[in-house]
Design an enzyme around this catalytic site. Structure first.
Site, mmCIF file in Angstrom:
data_model
loop_
_atom_site.group_PDB
_atom_site.id
_atom_site.type_symbol
_atom_site.label_atom_id
_atom_site.label_comp_id
_atom_site.label_asym_id
_atom_site.label_seq_id
_atom_site.Cartn_x
_atom_site.Cartn_y
_atom_site.Cartn_z
ATOM 1 N N ASP A 31 0.828 -1.210 0.000
ATOM 2 C CA ASP A 31 0.000 0.000 0.000
ATOM 3 C C ASP A 31 0.859 1.254 0.000
ATOM 4 O OD1 ASP A 31 1.012 -0.207 2.556
ATOM 5 O OD2 ASP A 31 -0.911 -0.289 3.570
ATOM 6 N N ASN A 60 -7.389 -0.630 14.145
ATOM 7 C CA ASN A 60 -8.809 -0.776 13.796
ATOM 8 C C ASN A 60 -9.085 -2.077 13.036
ATOM 9 O OD1 ASN A 60 -7.593 -0.264 11.392
ATOM 10 N ND2 ASN A 60 -8.853 1.488 10.808
ATOM 11 N N HIS A 117 -7.502 -3.063 10.274
ATOM 12 C CA HIS A 117 -7.250 -3.022 8.832
ATOM 13 C C HIS A 117 -6.022 -3.861 8.462
ATOM 14 C CE1 HIS A 117 -4.496 0.844 8.840
ATOM 15 N NE2 HIS A 117 -3.840 -0.229 9.229
ATOM 16 N N GLU A 166 -9.834 -0.781 4.959
ATOM 17 C CA GLU A 166 -10.372 -0.209 6.173
ATOM 18 C C GLU A 166 -11.674 -0.922 6.592
ATOM 19 O OE1 GLU A 166 -7.683 1.462 7.180
ATOM 20 O OE2 GLU A 166 -8.718 3.366 7.559
HETATM 21 P P1 PGA Z 1 2.300 -1.012 12.471
HETATM 22 O O1 PGA Z 1 1.083 -0.762 11.488
HETATM 23 O O2 PGA Z 1 3.031 -2.192 11.949
HETATM 24 O O3 PGA Z 1 3.112 0.258 12.389
HETATM 25 O O4 PGA Z 1 1.715 -1.268 13.824
HETATM 26 C C1 PGA Z 1 0.236 -1.819 11.174
HETATM 27 C C2 PGA Z 1 -0.850 -1.369 10.250
HETATM 28 O O5 PGA Z 1 -1.401 -0.277 10.418
HETATM 29 O O6 PGA Z 1 -1.196 -2.150 9.354
#
Ligand code: PGA
Length: 242
Positions: A67, A136, A138, A143
């Site tokens: 992404d 959340n 995701h 999302e």
């Molecule tokens: P993080 O992010 O690895 O920085 O915790 C995970 C995500 O938002 O997919």
């Protein structure tokens, strides 16, 4: 889906790095799709060292970026581009023609999605995805509420993603949209590793692993993947039933 619990973050990272190396050994033309973020950072650092030690070449492998933040230029240190170049591509000496990332500065983001979908189709699908999980639930920028059968798309980011995402940036940044590989790609990937570490991820890991499979928690889709591995440290697993 299968769950694997590791003592701590280094043990988890070491295991993920080993999975990646083993796949490259058995399939030198493997197609990887990697997330950026704090979670896979140590695994990717260990990966470079393991590849060197075991003399495993990734030259013929293909790398897809999961992404990108829309409107954030690739040279910005908080971008997914920058993260993957710094932690993976440079250290494994991956040639640019083996790297496929969204151009989130494009005026035609829809075309970027089409190009990514075509690439993944033409190359025969993804062999291994390594992803994290947002607070959340995701995966990438899939999302809450996203249909499970979507391929690449542009997402309006929810408030949690917008505020948590600031941690990657030196300056406060506008993080309204993201462009992402979709959950249908995840379901079609031959193998998926979802990693999580730390106590702050424990509540969302509980929902994703033990809750209802529901797009309110996009990561719950992992329960449907036959070759889906949820790999977590003890802290992230601390709220799971025994
Ligand atoms: P993080 O992010 O690895 O920085 O915790 C995970 C995500 O938002 O997919």
């Amino acid at each position: 889906m299968q769950l694997r619990i590791f003592k701590d973050y280094p043990a988890l990272s070491d295991a993920v790095a080993s999975e990646i190396v083993e796949l490259a050994k058995s399939n030198p033309e493997a197609v990887f799709c990697f997330a950026s973020g704090d979670t896979p950072r140590m695994a990717f650092t260990m990966l470079a060292a393991k590849a060197r030690e075991e003399q495993v070449s990734f030259d013929r492998c293909t790398f897809i970026g999961l992404d990108e933040w829309v409107g954030i230029p690739p040279e910005n240190e908080g971008s997914c581009h920058s993260f993957l170049h710094t932690t993976v591509f440079k250290s494994l000496h991956i040639s640019p023609n083996k790297i496929h990332l969204f151009n989130a500065m494009s005026n035609e983001l829809f075309k970027q999605c089409e190009t990514m979908d075509k690439l993944i189709r033409d190359i025969g699908g993804i062999d291994l995805m390594v992803v994290g999980i947002g607070m959340n639930g995701h995966i990438g920028f899939n999302e809450p509420g996203i249909p499970f059968d979507k391929y690449s798309h542009v997402a309006n980011l929810d408030e949690t993603t917008q505020s948590v995402g600031q941690k990657y940036f030196k300056q406060n940044s506008s993080l309204k949209q993201g462009i992402t590989v979709g959950l249908q790609h995840l379901m079609e990937a031959r193998e998926v590793i979802l990693m999580a570490n730390g106590a702050k991820k424990a509540p969302i890991i509980k929902k994703a692993v033990e809750g209802e499979v529901n797009n309110d928690v996009p990561a719950s889709i992992m329960q449907l993947h036959e070759q889906g591995w949820v790999m977590v440290d003890e802290e992230a697993a601390s709220l799971l039933e025994d």
